[in-house]
Design a protein around this motif. Structure first.
Motif, PDB file in Angstrom:
ATOM      1  N   ARG A   1      47.077  46.281  42.733  1.00 44.28           N
ATOM      2  CA  ARG A   1      46.948  45.926  43.777  1.00 44.28           C
ATOM      3  C   ARG A   1      45.337  45.438  44.014  1.00 44.28           C
ATOM      4  NH1 ARG A   1      49.989  44.690  47.606  1.00 44.28           N
ATOM      5  NH2 ARG A   1      52.242  45.075  47.990  1.00 44.28           N
ATOM      6  N   GLY A   2      44.383  45.496  43.144  1.00 47.12           N
ATOM      7  CA  GLY A   2      43.041  44.976  43.334  1.00 47.12           C
ATOM      8  C   GLY A   2      42.592  43.766  43.867  1.00 47.12           C
ATOM      9  N   ALA A   3      41.835  43.954  44.517  1.00 49.03           N
ATOM     10  CA  ALA A   3      41.101  42.614  45.390  1.00 49.03           C
ATOM     11  C   ALA A   3      40.668  41.384  44.322  1.00 49.03           C
ATOM     12  CB  ALA A   3      39.769  43.056  45.914  1.00 49.03           C
ATOM     13  N   PHE A   4      41.021  40.208  44.569  1.00 46.08           N
ATOM     14  CA  PHE A   4      40.434  39.280  43.883  1.00 46.08           C
ATOM     15  C   PHE A   4      40.279  38.267  44.843  1.00 46.08           C
ATOM     16  CE2 PHE A   4      45.235  38.958  43.662  1.00 46.08           C
ATOM     17  CZ  PHE A   4      45.337  37.771  44.192  1.00 46.08           C
ATOM     18  N   ASP A   5      39.905  37.093  44.183  1.00 50.28           N
ATOM     19  CA  ASP A   5      39.720  35.803  45.197  1.00 50.28           C
ATOM     20  C   ASP A   5      40.250  34.691  44.350  1.00 50.28           C
ATOM     21  OD1 ASP A   5      37.979  33.850  43.437  1.00 50.28           O
ATOM     22  OD2 ASP A   5      36.171  35.241  44.337  1.00 50.28           O
TER      23      ASP A   5
ATOM     24  N   TRP B   1      46.325  34.776  46.697  1.00 51.15           N
ATOM     25  CA  TRP B   1      46.065  36.025  47.478  1.00 51.15           C
ATOM     26  C   TRP B   1      47.505  35.950  48.217  1.00 51.15           C
ATOM     27  CZ3 TRP B   1      44.298  40.576  46.644  1.00 51.15           C
ATOM     28  CH2 TRP B   1      44.157  41.469  47.913  1.00 51.15           C
ATOM     29  N   GLY B   2      47.611  34.971  49.248  1.00 45.40           N
ATOM     30  CA  GLY B   2      48.659  34.828  49.942  1.00 45.40           C
ATOM     31  C   GLY B   2      50.095  34.780  49.426  1.00 45.40           C
TER      32      GLY B   2
ATOM     33  N   TRP C   1      50.306  43.592  41.856  1.00 43.13           N
ATOM     34  CA  TRP C   1      49.592  42.926  40.674  1.00 43.13           C
ATOM     35  C   TRP C   1      48.583  43.730  40.001  1.00 43.13           C
ATOM     36  CZ3 TRP C   1      49.516  42.129  45.767  1.00 43.13           C
ATOM     37  CH2 TRP C   1      48.574  42.457  46.476  1.00 43.13           C
ATOM     38  N   VAL C   2      48.136  43.558  38.912  1.00 44.20           N
ATOM     39  CA  VAL C   2      47.045  44.082  38.393  1.00 44.20           C
ATOM     40  C   VAL C   2      45.919  43.209  37.812  1.00 44.20           C
ATOM     41  CG1 VAL C   2      46.451  45.899  36.529  1.00 44.20           C
ATOM     42  CG2 VAL C   2      48.867  45.709  37.374  1.00 44.20           C
TER      43      VAL C   2
END
Length: 132
Positions: free
Chosen positions: A9-13, A35-36, A45-46
């Motif tokens: 569940r890492g951040a991404f754009d 993201w949504g 997610w990874v």
């Protein structure tokens, strides 16, 4: 190449996943709201990062109960064949198990058989598909 950092569940754009998806599935770069989408529909997610750069991603959709589904396993072209994809899926398997899922499904094109059945430990099954 540095050490790869993986995050459940890492951040991404959206722009970086859209670029990775376009490269991985050979299409033009889209402007999808990843993201949504993953926050509404996915167990998790990874992400895989080398420094600040996104080099891998996998989505784990689910039915809200015992079935989860590996979707969009992506590794940047210049980082393939270094175990990143298998590590992404291994984390997805572990996290789906921790969430109480009993089954993790994947479908794939024939050229990915060795990856999913060999490197990732999936077993072949009979399944059906309707093209919509």
């Amino acid at each position: 190449m540095g050490e790869i950092a993986y995050a459940w569940r890492g951040a991404f754009d959206n722009a970086e996943v859209n670029a990775l998806h376009a490269e991985g599935f050979d299409h033009r770069v889209l402007d999808d709201d990843w993201w949504g989408q993953v926050n509404r529909h996915s167990l998790g997610w990874v992400v895989a990062r080398d420094g600040g750069s996104l080099v891998g991603f996998v989505n784990v959709a689910w039915d809200g109960m015992i079935h989860a589904f590996v979707l969009d396993t992506l590794v940047r072209a210049d980082r393939r064949r270094h175990g990143i994809g298998a590590a992404l899926v291994r984390i997805a398997v572990d996290e789906a198990r921790k969430a109480g899922c009993e089954w993790l499904h994947v479908d794939f094109d024939p050229h990915l058989t060795d990856f999913y059945l060999g490197a990732c430990g999936f077993t072949p099954t009979d399944a059906g598909l309707v093209r919509l």
